[in-house]
Each structure stands twice: as structure tokens, then as C-alpha cells.
Design an enzyme around this catalytic site. Structure first.
Site, PDB file in Angstrom:
ATOM      1  N   ASN A   1     -75.088  14.801 -30.180  1.00 13.30           N
ATOM      2  CA  ASN A   1     -74.256  13.869 -29.418  1.00 13.30           C
ATOM      3  C   ASN A   1     -72.840  13.904 -29.980  1.00 13.30           C
ATOM      4  O   ASN A   1     -72.622  14.279 -31.131  1.00 13.30           O
ATOM      5  CB  ASN A   1     -74.832  12.455 -29.556  1.00 13.30           C
ATOM      6  CG  ASN A   1     -74.032  11.424 -28.785  1.00 13.30           C
ATOM      7  OD1 ASN A   1     -73.624  11.665 -27.640  1.00 13.30           O
ATOM      8  ND2 ASN A   1     -73.787  10.276 -29.389  1.00 13.30           N
TER       9      ASN A   1
ATOM     10  N   GLY B   1     -67.714  13.411 -17.074  1.00 16.57           N
ATOM     11  CA  GLY B   1     -68.120  14.779 -17.373  1.00 16.57           C
ATOM     12  C   GLY B   1     -67.001  15.744 -17.693  1.00 16.57           C
ATOM     13  O   GLY B   1     -67.151  16.945 -17.497  1.00 16.57           O
TER      14      GLY B   1
ATOM     15  N   HIS C   1     -69.565  11.309 -30.544  1.00 25.39           N
ATOM     16  CA  HIS C   1     -69.158   9.902 -30.536  1.00 25.39           C
ATOM     17  C   HIS C   1     -67.643   9.851 -30.736  1.00 25.39           C
ATOM     18  O   HIS C   1     -67.116  10.525 -31.623  1.00 25.39           O
ATOM     19  CB  HIS C   1     -69.878   9.156 -31.660  1.00 25.39           C
ATOM     20  CG  HIS C   1     -69.646   7.682 -31.606  1.00 25.39           C
ATOM     21  ND1 HIS C   1     -70.289   6.859 -30.700  1.00 25.39           N
ATOM     22  CD2 HIS C   1     -68.811   6.884 -32.313  1.00 25.39           C
ATOM     23  CE1 HIS C   1     -69.871   5.618 -30.865  1.00 25.39           C
ATOM     24  NE2 HIS C   1     -68.966   5.600 -31.833  1.00 25.39           N
TER      25      HIS C   1
ATOM     26  N   LEU D   1     -75.614   7.644 -21.787  1.00 30.45           N
ATOM     27  CA  LEU D   1     -75.720   6.277 -22.300  1.00 30.45           C
ATOM     28  C   LEU D   1     -77.142   5.772 -22.522  1.00 30.45           C
ATOM     29  O   LEU D   1     -77.315   4.680 -23.061  1.00 30.45           O
ATOM     30  CB  LEU D   1     -74.965   5.318 -21.356  1.00 30.45           C
ATOM     31  CG  LEU D   1     -73.465   5.599 -21.265  1.00 30.45           C
ATOM     32  CD1 LEU D   1     -72.788   4.605 -20.339  1.00 30.45           C
ATOM     33  CD2 LEU D   1     -72.814   5.564 -22.631  1.00 30.45           C
TER      34      LEU D   1
ATOM     35  N   ASN E   1     -66.060  16.494 -20.706  1.00 28.78           N
ATOM     36  CA  ASN E   1     -66.595  17.326 -21.801  1.00 28.78           C
ATOM     37  C   ASN E   1     -67.580  18.349 -21.259  1.00 28.78           C
ATOM     38  O   ASN E   1     -67.569  19.504 -21.670  1.00 28.78           O
ATOM     39  CB  ASN E   1     -67.284  16.455 -22.861  1.00 28.78           C
ATOM     40  CG  ASN E   1     -66.311  15.923 -23.878  1.00 28.78           C
ATOM     41  OD1 ASN E   1     -65.875  16.646 -24.768  1.00 28.78           O
ATOM     42  ND2 ASN E   1     -65.943  14.661 -23.731  1.00 28.78           N
TER      43      ASN E   1
ATOM     44  N   ILE F   1     -82.691   8.194 -26.029  1.00 23.65           N
ATOM     45  CA  ILE F   1     -83.566   9.353 -25.793  1.00 23.65           C
ATOM     46  C   ILE F   1     -85.009   8.983 -26.184  1.00 23.65           C
ATOM     47  O   ILE F   1     -85.245   8.533 -27.304  1.00 23.65           O
ATOM     48  CB  ILE F   1     -83.117  10.577 -26.637  1.00 23.65           C
ATOM     49  CG1 ILE F   1     -81.643  10.896 -26.392  1.00 23.65           C
ATOM     50  CG2 ILE F   1     -83.994  11.794 -26.337  1.00 23.65           C
ATOM     51  CD1 ILE F   1     -81.306  11.372 -25.014  1.00 23.65           C
TER      52      ILE F   1
END
Ligand code: GRF
Length: 192
Positions: free
Chosen positions: A102, A12, A104, A85, A14, A88
Site C-alpha cells: 500500500n 486512480g 500512504h 479504502l 497512481n 483486506i
């Protein structure tokens, strides 16, 4: 006030960076952090910053609609995945179409897809002999890492890099750009 919910499975950093960035903004804030891992460090980081942080399980996410209910009840304008991970579920994608993003840790469309996360991505970039990597911020749809690309930024892969040094360079790019891209998206929503 626009409300952000962050979904994260791991450390976490970010999420923490985004929470801090928006704590200085008038028009948007991180309202909620959700994790599918009860012990995830992201939950502790969020709570320490005064943000509501909740764990959910598979049934609540995919079957009962409980996670969607919480999102709607707390209010969510943008759903931000930051090291999350799980896939959805369609009912959440439908409810938030165009409002789920998201990040990446590589330059999609290369080095994405199922099973490509964390160090595996950087390993693959190194093994392929790439001279650059970077980040991709993209919309989330029904396929892994395949939604429309919103933003990319590049960094070099340097001789002697290992997974750790490359990951750290990519993380720096993430911290620099993810909050700003989120802010811009929220502002665009205002204009619509
Ligand atoms: C980031 O590298 C992000 O690109 C990827 O997962 C990682 C999460 O790192 N999707 P952290 O938990 O924010 O430190």
C-alpha cells in the site's frame, strides 16, 4: 512475465501512472484493476489504457471468495493498493502474504490508522505543524497502515501550504517512487 493487480477506490491517478510505467517494461505489467466503487474514475482510466477493470461488492470481497478467485484466475504476483479504502480480508492476506503493498500519503507511523486517508491525512499533518511530510510504501497485514515499511520519501511542508498544495506535492512523490518500488519488489521475487 510478472502480473500486477491494482486495487483502488477513487480517482486512480497512481493506478494510471503505474499502468503507463509498466507498459514500457518487458518483465511485468498491470494485468487487472479492481474497484469497490462502481463509478470510480480509476475503472475508466484503466479501461481507457486497455487494462481489464472490474467492480466488486462487499460480499464478493469478504464472503464468497469471488475476488480471490478472480485474482488467482487472472494471475497476480503482486497486489498493489493505490487509494483503496477497504480492509483486506484475512483470506486474501493469507493467500498473498508478503505480496500486498500500500502507499500512504504521509510518513508512517504518524498520521496512519483507521479513518486516516485522503485529505484528512494532510489536514492532520498541517494541524500538527510538521515541517515535512512524504510517502510511505508498506506491506499490508491485518492492521491498517501497520505492515513493515518498504520505502519512505520526504517533502517539505511550506509556510502557507493548504491541504491542496500539500496533497499535490505528496502526489508528485508518489508518481516518482511507487512504480520503481513495485519494479524492485518484483525483481527481488525473481531472485528468490
Ligand atoms: C494517494 O494519495 C495515496 O497515497 C492514497 O490515496 C491517494 C490515491 O490517489 N492511499 P489517486 O486515486 O491515485 O489519485
Amino acid at each position: 512475465m510478472k502480473l500486477i493487480t491494482i486495487l483502488a477506490s477513487g480517482t486512480g491517478t497512481n493506478a494510471e501512472n503505474i499502468i503507463k510505467y509498466f507498459s514500457n517494461e518487458k518483465n511485468a505489467k498491470v494485468r487487472l484493476v479492481l474497484s469497490n466503487k462502481p463509478q470510480a474514475e480509476v475503472l475508466k482510466r484503466a479501461a481507457a489504457l486497455g487494462v481489464e477493470a472490474l467492480f466488486f461488492d462487499r460480499g464478493q470481497f469478504y464472503d464468497s471468495g469471488e475476488v480471490r478467485r478472480i485474482l488467482q484466475e487472472r494471475g497476480t504476483d503482486l497486489l498493489v493498493l493505490a487509494g483503496f479504502l477497504w480492509f483486506i480480508p484475512e483470506h486474501i492476506i493469507k493467500a498473498y502474504r508478503g505480496r500486498i503493498i500500500n502507499i500512504h500519503p504521509a510518513l508512517l507511523p504518524r498520521f496512519g490508522g483507521k479513518g486516516m486517508y485522503g485529505d484528512r491525512v494532510h489536514r492532520a499533518v498541517l494541524d500538527a505543524g510538521c515541517t515535512e511530510s512524504g510517502i510511505t510504501i508498506h506491506h499490508v497485514n491485518e492492521q491498517y497502515d501497520a505492515g513493515d515499511i518498504i520505502f519512505q520519501a520526504k517533502c517539505p511542508v511550506l509556510p502557507g501550504d493548504d491541504v491542496h498544495s500539500l496533497a499535490s506535492r505528496v502526489h508528485t512523490l508518489e508518481y516518482e517512487h511507487y512504480p520503481v518500488v513495485i519494479k524492485n519488489l518484483l525483481e527481488e521475487m525473481d531472485d528468490q
